[in-house]
Design a protein around this motif. Structure first.
Motif: not given
Lengths: 345, 324
Positions: A200, A202, A308-309
């Motif tokens: 994943d 994330e 991503q973040r």
């Protein structure tokens, strides 16, 4: 529709896979598992969601050598989807001789399987007493360890602490990414085994491989298995490591921002040229001019990446990538990676 | 008429009396007249086909059982412990029932309980189909399709080879062609007489559902944003010809097709739960189910082309008269 998580359980015969499966099936953890096995009868639990299948590796016709999949898994998983609602997750047990590559690729190559399931982790069970021997004499055992998202080091009661540490060092040289969980009779907490999110994007928030070490001559460098010179504990366990050296993990890092376009091109080319030899790859990249972290994960030639973040205000912005594979040329890999550093950085 | 069964609709089948049966993932068979038959208790249905008599439905389960369900109840026809029944086919012409179980295809006779044939393959049999006379059986497997004479014991099959994994097969009604769905986004066809290959590609998704219609003049398939229709008239079938796309709509992939055997009428079920029917000699499609929902997983058209039954992955199902 939510995707059903699938855990792949590998490990050679006798390592303790069946014991772990029995626990997954019998313990009261509030979840219902469908289990796909290859050696029916060993489990000894009567459950209508245990499916016996013959491992059938299929080549896809698109000419890509990496696109081998497990045809039996596609069939059985599609069949299980007809009983959705009866189970929450799936565990696939492979035989001791299975190559984990086609199993994992099945979840990325087949569109329907990809839409309805998600590969949660490849978990490899090894036993502390025999794993050294297996690493020496079995390519499959080496690949299963190198491919793993986590390694369950079983039967730790049968060896000394010094032997355990030596075994762990060998496991880490094959696979620096996978956490090693010590166990006796496969008694690891199941919530640590299942729901790992190993593929994943994330979940690629921390990438701190055990051997991620500053380079020689830099502060904080620790001499270990991965240095290319002699060091303290290399010969503790007294094996010749000839068999183990074909597979290893290589870790790359830099504090300088990376040119995103150049990095993507390099990664694409690397996987196109060496994909058959690269079992796993993962990374977090600090792209110049981009506030978000670029994360990627690769299985042979299959690459998934995403922004991503954002980086935190106080977070150390650095790029790191790990590749685990056969015949990897560390000098060339490092040079390729460093050539991606943004010019004016 | 619509139904909420609450379990994945694996297949829907019309009987000769016009009655419709739904085979569900929870192991039950439901008739549109209201009966519920517990065909596979504590198990799931993997596949279904009409019974050769035209009464009721034959189902194969992940309990290894092959079961014939009618309004009166369920009757076990065969049981193989520890295996799944992956596919089932039947022929009203020859009274034979064939099913796939791992590497074996087995054939039984609906009128002769003692008759049994076992055809073994090197790899698993993913799907099987009878020809129109019910004499030949095609088994889809890895590397091609095996053709067997369904009643003959101790034979070697004719192998129609094509690299890759074959997952669904159908004979053209005249028996001249065998068409297979591949694991890739493509069909493959063979002219049975000389095993000449026909590559039928260009699909954006896997074509899973195949249906001949209009006396075999056309083959409809799923796997695109619209039903794909191949012309099959003449000795060369679709070779050198183009497929047409019916009812194209961006983002709405067709998952199931069902064609009327005797006419140019085609029904299609979509990934977004809608169902339509079309007269291929006219323009446009008529909606049978306009509401969106889970992907259509089962679709059938009655032999006279006048009724259509469907079911979806969440267990919603329906039967409607054709407005055509």
């Amino acid at each position: 529709m939510s995707q059903i998580p699938v855990t792949v359980l590998t490990g050679y015969l006798g390592a303790g896979k069946t014991t772990l499966l029995n626990r997954i099936l019998s313990e009261d953890h509030g979840k219902r598992y469908a289990v796909i096995v290859n050696e029916f009868g060993e489990i000894g639990i009567d459950n209508d969601l245990i499916v016996d299948t013959d491992e059938e590796v299929f080549e896809m016709n698109n000419g890509c050598v990496c696109c081998t999949v497990r045809g039996d898994l596609i069939r059985v998983l599609s069949g299980l989807m007809k009983r959705k609602g009866r189970f929450d997750a799936v565990v696939v047990e492979t035989t001791g001789l299975a190559d984990p590559g086609p199993v994992a690729q099945t979840f990325f190559v087949d569109d329907e399987i990809k839409a309805k399931t998600k590969l949660d982790s490849v978990t490899t069970v090894v036993d502390a007493l025999h794993v050294g021997q297996r690493i020496d004499d079995s390519r499959e055992a080496r690949e299963q360890i190198a491919f793993a998202d986590q390694i369950i080091l079983n039967k730790t009661d049968l060896v000394s602490e010094a032997e355990l540490e030596a075994v762990e060092a060998r496991l880490r040289s094959l696979n620096p990414l996978a956490p090693i969980r010590r166990a006796v009779r496969s008694n690891v907490p199941l919530d640590q085994v299942l729901g790992r999110g190993g593929f994943d994007l994330e979940r690629i928030v921390e990438l701190e491989p055990e051997f991620l070490n500053p380079a020689h001559g830099e502060p904080g460098h620790v001499h270990d298995e991965d240095c290319d010179h002699d060091h303290h504990d290399h010969h503790h366990h007294g094996h010749a490591h000839a068999g183990a050296e074909d597979i290893r993990g290589i870790s790359l890092s830099t504090d300088k921002p990376i040119d995103g376009q150049r990095f993507t091109q390099w990664l694409d080319r690397l996987l196109a040229e060496q994909g058959p030899d690269i079992l796993r790859g993962k990374g977090i990249i600090d792209v110049k001019g981009e506030d978000r972290r670029l994360v990627f994960q690769a299985v042979h030639m299959i690459l998934e990446g995403d922004l991503q973040r954002p980086w935190g205000a106080d977070e150390r912005r650095w790029s790191r990538a790990v590749f685990i594979g056969r015949n990897l040329d560390e000098v060339k890999l490092r040079a390729g990676f460093e050539a991606c550093i943004a010019q004016d950085a | 008429m619509s139904f909420s069964f609450g379990a994945f609709v694996v297949e829907t089948v019309f009987g000769k009396d016009g009655c419709c049966a739904f085979a569900l993932g929870d192991g039950t068979v439901r008739f549109d007249s209201g009966e519920t038959i517990e065909a596979h208790p504590d198990a799931g249905i993997q596949c279904a086909a009409a019974h050769p008599s035209g009464e009721g439905v034959i189902t194969g389960g992940d309990d290894g059982r092959v079961v014939w369900s009618t309004f009166e109840g369920a009757k076990e026809l065969c049981a193989i412990s520890g295996k799944w029944i992956d596919a089932v086919a039947s022929s009203a012409e020859s009274n034979l029932i064939a099913f796939a179980c791992g590497k074996e295809a087995r054939v039984i006779d609906a009128k002769d309980a003692k008759f049994s044939r076992v055809f073994t393959h090197e790899r698993s049999v993913a799907n099987l189909a009878f020809d129109a006379k019910g004499r030949r059986l095609a088994c889809a497997t890895y590397g091609g399709a095996a053709l067997w004479f369904a009643r003959i014991e101790g034979q070697k099959p004719t192998m129609l080879k094509w690299a890759g994994s074959h997952v669904a097969v159908v004979f053209s009604p005249d028996g001249k062609f065998l068409i297979s769905c591949m694991q890739e986004n493509a069909l493959h066809g063979w002219r049975v007489a000389d095993a000449k290959d026909m590559r039928m590609g260009g699909y954006p998704a896997k074509p899973r559902s195949l249906s001949f219609l209009a006396h075999g003049a056309l083959l409809a398939t799923s796997g695109a944003e619209g039903a794909v229709v191949w012309p099959f008239s003449g000795a060369n079938g679709p070779m050198g010809k183009q497929a047409a796309e019916i009812g194209h709509e961006d983002g709405a992939r067709v998952t199931r097709v069902a064609g009327a055997p005797q006419g140019p009428v085609l029904a299609a079920g979509l990934e977004d739960g809608r169902v339509w029917i079309a007269d291929l000699t006219a323009r446009g499609v008529e909606r049978l189910r306009a509401d969106k929902g889970a992907a259509i997983s089962a679709l059938a058209i009655s032999p006279d082309g006048k009724r259509v039954a469907w079911g979806d992955e969440d267990g919603e199902a329906g039967v409607a008269d054709s407005p055509l």
